[in-house]
Design a protein around this motif. Structure first.
Motif, PDB file in Angstrom:
ATOM      1  N   UNK A   1       0.813  -1.211   0.000  1.00 47.83           N
ATOM      2  CA  UNK A   1       0.000   0.000   0.000  1.00 47.83           C
ATOM      3  C   UNK A   1       0.844   1.258   0.000  1.00 47.83           C
ATOM      4  N   UNK A   2       2.115   1.095   0.231  1.00 46.68           N
ATOM      5  CA  UNK A   2       2.958   2.289   0.262  1.00 46.68           C
ATOM      6  C   UNK A   2       3.184   2.801  -1.154  1.00 46.68           C
ATOM      7  N   UNK A   3       3.326   4.071  -1.338  1.00 42.99           N
ATOM      8  CA  UNK A   3       3.514   4.645  -2.696  1.00 42.99           C
ATOM      9  C   UNK A   3       4.760   4.114  -3.396  1.00 42.99           C
ATOM     10  N   UNK A   4       5.842   3.953  -2.630  1.00 43.60           N
ATOM     11  CA  UNK A   4       7.075   3.471  -3.283  1.00 43.60           C
ATOM     12  C   UNK A   4       6.904   2.070  -3.837  1.00 43.60           C
TER      13      UNK A   4
ATOM     14  N   UNK B   1       3.350   7.611 -14.146  1.00 45.19           N
ATOM     15  CA  UNK B   1       3.620   9.045 -13.973  1.00 45.19           C
ATOM     16  C   UNK B   1       2.572   9.679 -13.064  1.00 45.19           C
ATOM     17  N   UNK B   2       1.303   9.335 -13.254  1.00 41.42           N
ATOM     18  CA  UNK B   2       0.253   9.882 -12.374  1.00 41.42           C
ATOM     19  C   UNK B   2       0.457   9.438 -10.931  1.00 41.42           C
ATOM     20  N   UNK B   3       0.906   8.190 -10.737  1.00 41.95           N
ATOM     21  CA  UNK B   3       1.135   7.702  -9.381  1.00 41.95           C
ATOM     22  C   UNK B   3       2.248   8.493  -8.706  1.00 41.95           C
ATOM     23  N   UNK B   4       3.295   8.794  -9.466  1.00 37.79           N
ATOM     24  CA  UNK B   4       4.388   9.587  -8.865  1.00 37.79           C
ATOM     25  C   UNK B   4       3.913  11.005  -8.533  1.00 37.79           C
ATOM     26  N   UNK B   5       3.102  11.591  -9.398  1.00 37.81           N
ATOM     27  CA  UNK B   5       2.609  12.940  -9.121  1.00 37.81           C
ATOM     28  C   UNK B   5       1.718  12.964  -7.891  1.00 37.81           C
ATOM     29  N   UNK B   6       0.896  11.930  -7.736  1.00 36.67           N
ATOM     30  CA  UNK B   6       0.017  11.879  -6.565  1.00 36.67           C
ATOM     31  C   UNK B   6       0.800  11.705  -5.272  1.00 36.67           C
ATOM     32  N   UNK B   7       1.895  10.953  -5.349  1.00 37.21           N
ATOM     33  CA  UNK B   7       2.696  10.711  -4.139  1.00 37.21           C
ATOM     34  C   UNK B   7       3.678  11.836  -3.868  1.00 37.21           C
ATOM     35  N   UNK B   8       3.714  12.852  -4.740  1.00 39.15           N
ATOM     36  CA  UNK B   8       4.610  13.972  -4.518  1.00 39.15           C
ATOM     37  C   UNK B   8       6.029  13.725  -4.972  1.00 39.15           C
ATOM     38  N   UNK B   9       6.260  12.700  -5.775  1.00 40.35           N
ATOM     39  CA  UNK B   9       7.611  12.385  -6.262  1.00 40.35           C
ATOM     40  C   UNK B   9       7.731  12.658  -7.752  1.00 40.35           C
TER      41      UNK B   9
END
Length: 838
Positions: A130-133, A177-185
């Motif tokens: 569940x973690x973003x990374x 790319x959207x997942x990284x933007x949502x997680x702030x990375x």
């Protein structure tokens, strides 16, 4: 000293080594007083103590065995037990801590080096997805897997699957790319992965001929300044424009890519300039192409560029530059080692093994391919410029030969000489070709064999079979393993009708070269002539496996199945044949004939009609179609076919009689009368025409009936006189033959010649009739009297083909394809073709 024992000489020095401590003697426990005492007392009924120290089974008691209840024997009581507790403190056991021993052991601790007393180890803690990374890593792995699957699918030839995987990889990458933007990375976007996805997608679009989508995807990569070296992809974009024949746009992109590539990448720049030159050739701008190619030949010369430069000079007609470019071409280094290194020495076994291993490896194969390509370009260039650089092509060939002899391609000089002879052949100058080839009779065996093979073929085409046989023998003597020479020898034997010997030569040619299609074809024809139809069929089936779309092979297969009385298979092969040659009228006529023999009139009519459409001059097809329409009571339609037959054979009276008969059967008596009168003017001695005129004029009440009746009597009387003369001449010839036979028994009598058919035999006059033309009327029955009505011939007299209106049946037409089968003209035409060596 009582325990001291001095060893005597007779004592055994090694005695006592088999003795053991009686403590471990379990067999004597029943006689052991101490053990029995312990069993009888309460001391032996106490629970055993748990081992406190590693190395023993007993903790605080000094017992000599592991049973825990046995008292130590006298022999083992002199020393403390291993691992026993002395004065309440544990002594050091060993320094090997990894085995579970420790000097810090305390009383009451349990020997458990594996930690089993603590129970099973707790399960490993699972990573939380569940973690973003973790989500980012999983998506990256999926994208990489999809790119790999796309590349593998393209390697296997499945272009659609490779494109689907590339598209899916693009969708996954956008989700990443959207997942990284949502997680702030968003700053940690993997640019290499994005570049790989877009580049693979554009490549797969181009492979599937989706050029617009590919160009859009390449444009996205090129415009993104974050991608390094993206300008090189303009070469790919230019290649797409080149495929679309948008040459100005292709040149623009090639030049943009050339500007973005540094001078350190010299090979890449040379390739781009070569592409620019090729585009200029396609555009017809030869001067610009020459500029690019000349720069390449000065910087880094190669075979392809040199050949293209010669083509450009030839296009503008510059003789001197053609010569200079040809000299540059033959001087281009190939970067190939000498072939001598592949010759094994006789004395070094290790070197022989190494050479045997590298003789046919990938590197040597690449070297051979490069050398073969260079020789091909040089030969093509010489054949192209030879007629242009000098006043005559012979002088041009001589100049090219001189240049080649002084280069690294010395062995090509002889091949150029042979090409010179072949050029003479193309110009129909057979004498010069023969003279040129005869100069090779004293050369080495390979060239001599090639020249003699061509000479044999030339003489064979000119039907000088003796000279063809002589040079075929010369070619075989120079090189017995030359399949073309063996084929020519077999052909010269074939025309002499020695089929068994010809088959042996064809078989030997196949043994030397199993892919020689000419030998296999001619062998099939030879077996066909010998009547060995099954073996001939086997040859042509093998040939069909090699030459899938050969119309000649399919025709031979259909013909063989027909000869083997298998019309269904013959029809199947002819159906395959018309897919290759759909406009061949002979094949269509043959299909009509086979369907007619099978009783399928509708299919036969269809194919005969198609054959007539493509070739309306086949008299047999015309005859069948006319007979078909008469059989189906459409006499008006039959008239057009018989009229065409009249145009083709104007001297054959039967076609004009058929036209008049069709008019009469359709009820157009006036037109029929005019036609008969026209026939009578052209053929005044034709009996049938006069009889019909007498009947028509009588029934129609015309005054000319008496004139036609008188003419008819005169013609019939003349026929009787001719018959009597022929009969008397025949009898006199027979008597003379008998006299000659009785005079000498040695001489065989000449065969009696059949006299030509007279009017009484055929029902025709002698004007305009032939053996083939008499086929229709030879079987006509006796005509009815002049007072019989026209309806005397009823419909029951109509045969399956054409029926004369007076009741005489017409013989079924025989197509030209049938005659071809009987005479095997097709086989004779193809015998010996394509025997020139490559």
């Amino acid at each position: 000293m009582e325990h001291v024992h001095l060893a005597a000489e007779e004592d055994d020095l090694y005695s006592g080594y088999n003795d053991y401590n009686p403590t471990f003697d379990s067999e004597e426990l029943d006689n052991d007083a101490g053990f029995q005492q312990a069993v009888r007392t309460s001391h032996g009924r106490r629970p055993p103590m748990t081992a406190k120290f590693p190395g023993t089974a007993i903790g605080g008691r000094a017992l000599g065995t592991s049973f825990g209840s046995r008292m130590p024997m006298a022999s083992s009581m002199g020393r403390p037990m291993t691992g026993a507790v002395q004065d309440g403190a544990a002594r050091p056991m060993t320094a090997v801590r990894a085995a579970g021993y420790s000097s810090a052991m305390t009383r009451g601790s349990t020997f458990d080096p594996l930690g089993q007393s603590k129970g099973p180890a707790p399960p490993l803690e699972g990573k939380s997805e569940d973690t973003p990374d973790e989500k980012v890593k999983i998506l990256e792995k999926k994208v990489n897997d999809l790119i790999e699957e796309s590349c593998l699918a393209h390697g296997h030839g499945d272009l659609q699957l490779s494109l689907d995987r590339a598209k899916e990889a693009g969708r996954k990458e956008r989700a990443l790319v959207r997942q990284r933007e949502q997680s702030g990375n968003a700053d940690h976007i993997n640019l290499d992965l994005t570049y790989s996805v877009l580049f693979n997608l554009a490549t797969q679009y181009a492979n599937n001929d989706m050029y617009a989508e590919a160009l859009n995807t390449y444009q996205v990569i090129v415009k993104n300044k974050m991608f390094s070296n993206a300008g090189r992809l303009k070469v790919n974009m230019a290649n797409i424009h080149f495929k679309q024949k948008n040459y100005p746009k292709a040149i623009k992109l090639y030049r943009m890519a050339l500007d973005q590539i540094s001078n350190s990448h010299k090979e890449m720049r040379i390739k781009i300039m070569q592409n620019i030159g090729v585009v200029f050739i396609r555009m017809g701008q030869y001067s610009d192409a020459i500029t690019s190619f000349e720069h390449i030949m000065s910087e880094c010369p190669n075979i392809k560029t040199g050949f293209n430069l010669i083509l450009c000079y030839y296009a503008i007609g510059d003789r001197e530059r053609m010569k200079k470019a040809f000299q540059k071409l033959i001087c281009v280094p190939l970067g190939i080692d000498e072939e001598d290194k592949y010759i094994p020495p006789n004395d070094d076994t290790h070197a022989n093994l190494v050479i045997e291993a590298i003789k046919n490896d990938k590197l040597h194969q690449m070297e051979r391919e490069r050398k073969a390509l260079a020789e091909k370009f040089i030969m093509t260039s010489a054949k192209l410029i030879a007629p242009a650089i000098e006043a005559t092509f012979a002088a041009g060939f001589d100049w090219c030969v001189d240049m080649v002899k002084s280069s690294q391609y010395v062995e090509l000089a002889n091949d150029l000489e042979i090409n010179k002879a072949i050029t003479y052949l193309r110009q129909r100058d057979f004498n010069q070709a023969v003279e040129t080839l005869k100069t090779f009779e004293k050369k080495d065996s390979r060239v001599k064999s090639a020249a003699a093979t061509n000479l044999s073929f030339l003489y064979f085409l000119e039907k000088d079979y003796d000279q063809a046989d002589r040079y075929a023998d010369l070619a075989m003597t120079a090189d017995r393993y030359n399949p073309a020479a063996l084929i020519n020898k077999g052909n010269t034997v074939f025309v002499k009708k020695d089929y068994e010997k010809a088959a042996e030569f064809y078989k030997e040619a196949l043994r030397n070269d199993s892919s020689c299609t000419e030998a296999l074809y001619n062998l099939g024809l030879t077996y066909k002539r010998l009547g060995r139809l099954e073996e001939s069929l086997d040859c042509f089936l093998k040939l069909h496996a090699i030459l899938r779309n050969s119309a000649q092979v399919m025709w031979q297969l259909a013909n063989l199945f027909e000869m083997l009385e298998d019309p269904h298979q013959a029809i199947e092969w002819l159906m395959q044949l018309i897919t290759v040659t759909p406009t061949d009228p002979q094949v269509l006529a043959k299909l009509g004939e086979l369907y007619d023999s099978e009783g399928d009139k509708s299919q036969a009519f269809q194919y005969y009609q198609e054959s007539f459409r493509y070739f309306p001059s086949n008299i047999d097809v015309i005859e069948w179609l006319g007979a078909y329409y008469i059989d189906t009571q459409f006499c008006e339609k039959a008239i057009q076919y018989f009229e065409r037959a009249t145009l083709i054979q104007p001297t054959q009276v039967k076609w004009q009689l058929m036209v008049a008969s069709c008019y009469r059967r359709s009820g157009n008596y006036q037109k029929a009368l005019e036609t008969y009168k026209d026939i009578h003017r052209k053929f005044p001695e034709n009996v049938e025409c006069l009889r019909f005129l007498v009947r028509l004029c009588t029934d129609m009440g015309m005054k000319e009936v008496q004139d036609y009746a008188t003419k008819l009597k005169k013609v019939e009387k003349m026929k009787e006189i001719r018959e009597q003369r022929v009969k008397s001449a025949r009898e006199g010839s027979a008597r003379g033959t008998r006299r000659e036979g009785s005079a000498s028994s040695v001489c065989t009598p000449d065969p009696v010649r059949h006299p030509p058919k007279k009017d009484s035999d055929s029902g025709h006059s002698s004007h305009g009739t032939s053996a083939k033309g008499e086929r229709l009327s030879a079987k006509m029955r006796a005509l009815p009297g002049s007072n019989e009505p026209y309806e005397a011939s009823s419909q029951r007299d109509i045969d399956a083909s054409y029926v004369d209106p007076l009741g005489a049946p017409m013989e079924r037409p025989k197509t030209a394809a049938k005659k071809r089968n009987e005479e095997d003209e097709f086989a004779d035409e193809e015998l010996g073709d394509d025997l020139l060596p490559e």
